[in-house]
Scaffold this motif. Structure first.
Motif, short mmCIF file in Angstrom:
data_model
loop_
_atom_site.label_atom_id
_atom_site.label_comp_id
_atom_site.label_asym_id
_atom_site.label_seq_id
_atom_site.Cartn_x
_atom_site.Cartn_y
_atom_site.Cartn_z
N TYR A 129 0.81 -1.22 0.00
CA TYR A 129 0.00 0.00 0.00
C TYR A 129 0.84 1.27 0.00
CZ TYR A 129 0.67 -0.76 5.04
OH TYR A 129 1.20 -1.01 6.29
N ASP A 130 2.05 1.21 0.57
CA ASP A 130 2.95 2.36 0.58
C ASP A 130 4.36 1.86 0.32
OD1 ASP A 130 4.51 4.59 1.01
OD2 ASP A 130 3.48 5.21 2.85
N ASN B 221 7.08 3.42 0.18
CA ASN B 221 8.08 4.04 1.05
C ASN B 221 8.19 3.32 2.40
OD1 ASN B 221 8.76 6.12 -0.80
ND2 ASN B 221 6.92 7.24 -0.21
N GLN B 222 7.14 2.58 2.75
CA GLN B 222 7.15 1.85 4.03
C GLN B 222 7.29 0.35 3.84
OE1 GLN B 222 3.86 2.95 6.60
NE2 GLN B 222 3.95 5.09 5.99
N THR B 223 7.52 -0.09 2.60
CA THR B 223 7.66 -1.52 2.33
C THR B 223 8.91 -2.07 2.99
OG1 THR B 223 6.49 -1.32 0.23
CG2 THR B 223 7.91 -3.23 0.50
N THR C 96 -0.61 -1.03 -5.29
CA THR C 96 -0.11 0.01 -4.40
C THR C 96 -0.95 1.27 -4.53
OG1 THR C 96 1.85 1.26 -3.74
CG2 THR C 96 1.50 0.94 -6.09
N ALA C 97 -0.85 2.13 -3.54
CA ALA C 97 -1.48 3.44 -3.58
C ALA C 97 -0.43 4.54 -3.76
CB ALA C 97 -2.29 3.69 -2.31
N SER C 98 0.82 4.13 -4.01
CA SER C 98 1.90 5.10 -4.17
C SER C 98 1.81 5.80 -5.53
CB SER C 98 3.26 4.39 -4.04
OG SER C 98 3.43 3.87 -2.74
N GLU D 26 7.07 7.35 -7.44
CA GLU D 26 7.52 6.46 -6.37
C GLU D 26 7.59 5.02 -6.87
OE1 GLU D 26 5.78 8.71 -2.40
OE2 GLU D 26 4.41 7.49 -3.60
N ALA E 132 -5.48 2.97 -0.79
CA ALA E 132 -4.66 2.50 0.33
C ALA E 132 -5.49 1.80 1.40
CB ALA E 132 -3.89 3.67 0.94
N LYS F 154 -4.96 -2.02 2.72
CA LYS F 154 -4.73 -2.31 4.14
C LYS F 154 -5.77 -3.30 4.66
CE LYS F 154 -2.58 2.13 5.31
NZ LYS F 154 -2.73 3.39 6.08
N ASN G 133 3.16 -5.25 4.70
CA ASN G 133 3.62 -4.43 3.57
C ASN G 133 5.07 -4.79 3.26
OD1 ASN G 133 3.80 -2.44 1.62
ND2 ASN G 133 4.01 -0.76 3.07
#
Length: 366
Positions: free
Chosen positions: A275-276, A278-280, A306-308, A312, A331, A335, A341
């Motif tokens: 979903y993010d 950057n946080q994977t 993903t919702a990025s 990104e 997102a 989730k 993630n």
């Protein structure tokens, strides 16, 4: 008589706290999403607590279970009843605030196992508040069921089991999946609306700025809007909620096109949910391309969900040498599908065959 009422209240509250706590402890990440919603600027306006939502969620649900056990055991009487009273007063305020101002549509009291409307949640908390007050006022009737040694041992074991359960579900899947995307679910069927299902009754409210002040007008009042008024917003007010399918927000888009229908027809689809980006989890991300090649060799279509943002996505693909395509999905939906993630979801013509945390990739059945 009051002695029996107190004992009934003690048992009812203790059991309910244990059940409620265990349901949320089964999925603490999901409960943390709900807390983050409460901490948001539009509700309690405590954005500084959002990064701590998961830690707070774990502490709260473990406290629920342990306090329920302590109440049933009659242990640490003063501490237990005071803790329960403070907790229920806070929850009652929170659910009233959510219901009155229509801020959070589901309190998350029983996770995804039982959905309550804001007012139902508030009424539930009022009933609990009354019962806890009865126990609080008449705590003299509460006596330990066992010796101090046995009681403390049971409390300690309960605490350790809760901590172990939290650790397990955070690093794997919830033990019981109550979500709309659980294994065996067909997503297309979950999005369908039965024939004759009740429809929502919605009233459109139009907001116009009249002489520097915002005023609301219904459809029948549109002819009465003063000349020179400026349109500000339109609000859809739900008068009567109709049937809402269990799955109502699942879409997979790429380059502006909705590819949901064709992807749900795929006989072998491996969807890697992130979903993010950057946080994977970085360690798991490094294995995605290898996993993709293994799945493709067995006839699977592999996609990322993903919702990025597009830039990104490109940066992520370059960093980890990924060649499979990414599709955009909301997102919140991602989730709901899976908490990890990244996570892995195997679909057969839209039916969820297998779901895995990235720590359990070795259990993937292709």
């Amino acid at each position: 008589m009051m002695k029996y009422i107190t004992q009934f209240s003690r048992i009812f509250v203790g059991i309910l706290f244990i059940i409620s706590g265990l349901i949320k402890l089964n999925d603490p990440v999901g409960f943390s999403y709900k807390l983050a919603e409460y901490f948001g600027e539009t509700v309690l306006n405590l954005p500084g607590l959002i990064p701590l939502a998961l830690a707070i969620a774990i502490i709260v649900v473990i406290a629920e279970v342990v306090l329920g056990v302590m109440l049933l055991l009659g242990a640490w009487r003063r501490f237990t009843v005071w803790s329960l009273l403070i907790m229920i007063v806070f929850f009652t305020f929170l659910t009233f605030y959510s219901a009155y101002f229509n801020k959070v549509t589901d309190c998350g009291c029983f996770g995804d196992a039982l959905k309550l409307t804001p007012w139902q949640s508030f009424i539930k908390d009022v009933v609990l508040l009354v019962l806890i007050l009865i126990v609080f006022i008449n705590k003299k009737y509460i006596r330990p069921l066992f010796s101090a040694k046995v009681t403390n041992s049971v409390i300690g074991i309960s605490l350790l089991l809760c901590i172990f359960m939290a650790y397990h579900v955070l690093n794997h899947l919830p033990i019981v999946d109550f979500r709309a995307y659980k294994e065996g679910t067909n997503i297309k069927e979950g999005m369908s609306i039965p024939e004759g299902a009740p429809k929502s009754v919605v009233e459109m409210i139009f907001v116009y700025n009249v002489n520097g002040q915002n005023q609301e007008f219904t459809e029948k009042d549109l002819m009465n809007i003063p000349a020179g008024a400026t349109f500000v917003d339109r609000i859809d007010k739900v008068i009567t909620q109709g049937y809402v399918p269990p799955i109502h927000d699942f879409t997979l888009e790429k380059d502006g096109f909705d590819n949901t229908e064709e992807l749900l027809q795929e006989p072998k689809l491996l969807m890697l949910v992130m979903y993010d980006l950057n946080q994977t989890n970085k360690k798991a991300a490094e294995t995605l391309e290898k996993l993709s090649k293994q799945a493709q060799a067995k006839g699977y279509k592999v996609i990322g969900a993903t919702a990025s943002l597009p830039d990104e996505i490109e940066a992520f693909k370059t960093l980890y040498g990924i060649t499979f395509d990414f599709y955009f999905c909301d997102a919140t939906t991602l989730k709901t599908i899976e908490r990890a993630n990244p996570s892995l979801v195997v679909l057969h013509q839209g039916t969820v065959v297998q779901k895995l945390h990235h720590n359990d990739v070795d259990d993937l059945k292709l």
